[in-house]
Design an enzyme around this catalytic site. Structure first.
Site, PDB file in Angstrom:
ATOM      1  N   ASN A  30     -14.288 -42.488 -23.283  1.00 25.02           N
ATOM      2  CA  ASN A  30     -15.745 -42.620 -23.419  1.00 25.02           C
ATOM      3  C   ASN A  30     -16.311 -41.357 -24.048  1.00 25.02           C
ATOM      4  O   ASN A  30     -15.573 -40.413 -24.326  1.00 25.02           O
ATOM      5  CB  ASN A  30     -16.365 -42.928 -22.049  1.00 25.02           C
ATOM      6  CG  ASN A  30     -16.166 -41.811 -21.063  1.00 25.02           C
ATOM      7  OD1 ASN A  30     -16.715 -40.721 -21.220  1.00 25.02           O
ATOM      8  ND2 ASN A  30     -15.341 -42.054 -20.053  1.00 25.02           N
ATOM      9  N   ARG A  31     -17.604 -41.338 -24.274  1.00 24.81           N
ATOM     10  CA  ARG A  31     -18.217 -40.260 -25.054  1.00 24.81           C
ATOM     11  C   ARG A  31     -18.609 -39.025 -24.249  1.00 24.81           C
ATOM     12  O   ARG A  31     -19.292 -38.141 -24.752  1.00 24.81           O
ATOM     13  CB  ARG A  31     -19.470 -40.786 -25.775  1.00 24.81           C
ATOM     14  CG  ARG A  31     -19.161 -41.809 -26.827  1.00 24.81           C
ATOM     15  CD  ARG A  31     -20.416 -42.123 -27.648  1.00 24.81           C
ATOM     16  NE  ARG A  31     -20.192 -43.257 -28.512  1.00 24.81           N
ATOM     17  CZ  ARG A  31     -19.533 -43.182 -29.669  1.00 24.81           C
ATOM     18  NH1 ARG A  31     -19.042 -42.020 -30.095  1.00 24.81           N
ATOM     19  NH2 ARG A  31     -19.358 -44.255 -30.404  1.00 24.81           N
TER      20      ARG A  31
END
Ligand code: C5P
Length: 223
Positions: A30-31
């Protein structure tokens, strides 16, 4: 100011985005950059707490004086955090933990076939919710990074996960969220109190959070 508020306290912070392996060379991620959690670890250490940072992979340097334990997956983070929890005074769960992991990790690199394929995912344990069930005297702090209905979702999470403070942020706002050096957050408390902070650096957010942690631990924070 507030230099020794947390002297003698043990703090555990989780940070970064977990990586869930698909095969030896690929993962689901994920970011999350880890910046918010690392800033919190720094602020806790500056306030005198003995600070453990349980970190998923990031590019960030470990803050001075902080003990880092590196993990990759949600399950690894779960084991480390639950193992340490009984001896900890305050836990801040700033990590972006994957809600799902691939059902199987292929032993060899998955080959392309030219046709479409389906990936089976299985749920990961919710570490924060588990801590909420286990907690005795600990102060427990969660994050809610949302892209819609921020306050409703955050309120719901606070109750469901039995935390003492929830940090809510709308990750779609410019100046907030993943990878950004600044953040725009609100602190929500189980008694319905709410503190809305203006945009500020993640380290400043962390210092505000440390002050609230000290108050939750019953420590005088008058400067
Ligand atoms: O439910 P949601 O993932 O939005 O909740 C966010 C909070 O719960 C964060 O504090 C995050 O670190 C924590 N969390 C967790 N374990 C999971 C998922 C989220 O500890 N599997």
């Amino acid at each position: 100011a507030g230099l020794n508020w947390l002297q003698g306290k043990k703090a555990l912070v989780t940070a970064g985005g977990t990586q869930e392996p698909l095969d030896p060379v690929r993962y689901l991620g994920n970011r999350s950059s880890g910046r918010m959690g690392y800033a919190i670890a720094q602020a806790l250490q500056e306030a005198g707490a003995e600070t453990i940072l349980v970190s998923a992979p990031t590019d960030l340097p470990t803050p001075h004086g902080v003990t880092k334990i590196s993990v990759q997956t949600a399950l690894e983070m779960y084991d480390v955090v639950l193992g340490l929890f009984p001896e900890i005074d305050v836990v801040i769960k700033a990590a972006a933990v994957a809600d799902y992991r691939p059902a199987v990790e292929a032993e060899q690199k998955i080959k392309k076939t030219g046709t479409s394929r389906t990936l089976e995912l299985v749920p990961n344990p919710d570490i924060l919710a588990e801590l909420g069930r286990m907690k005795t005297s600990q102060v427990l702090i969660g994050f809610a990074a949302e892209t819609e209905n921020l306050m409703e979702n955050a309120q719901h999470k606070m109750q469901k996960k039995n935390v003492n403070l929830l940090v809510a942020n709308d990750v779609t706002k410019p100046g907030a969220g993943f990878g950004c050096p600044t953040n725009i957050v609100s602190f929500l408390f189980p008694d319905g109190r709410r503190i809305d902070l203006p945009q500020m650096s993640k380290l400043e957010v962390a210092r505000h959070l440390v002050r609230e942690i000290a108050k939750l631990l019953g420590i005088q924070t008058k400067e």
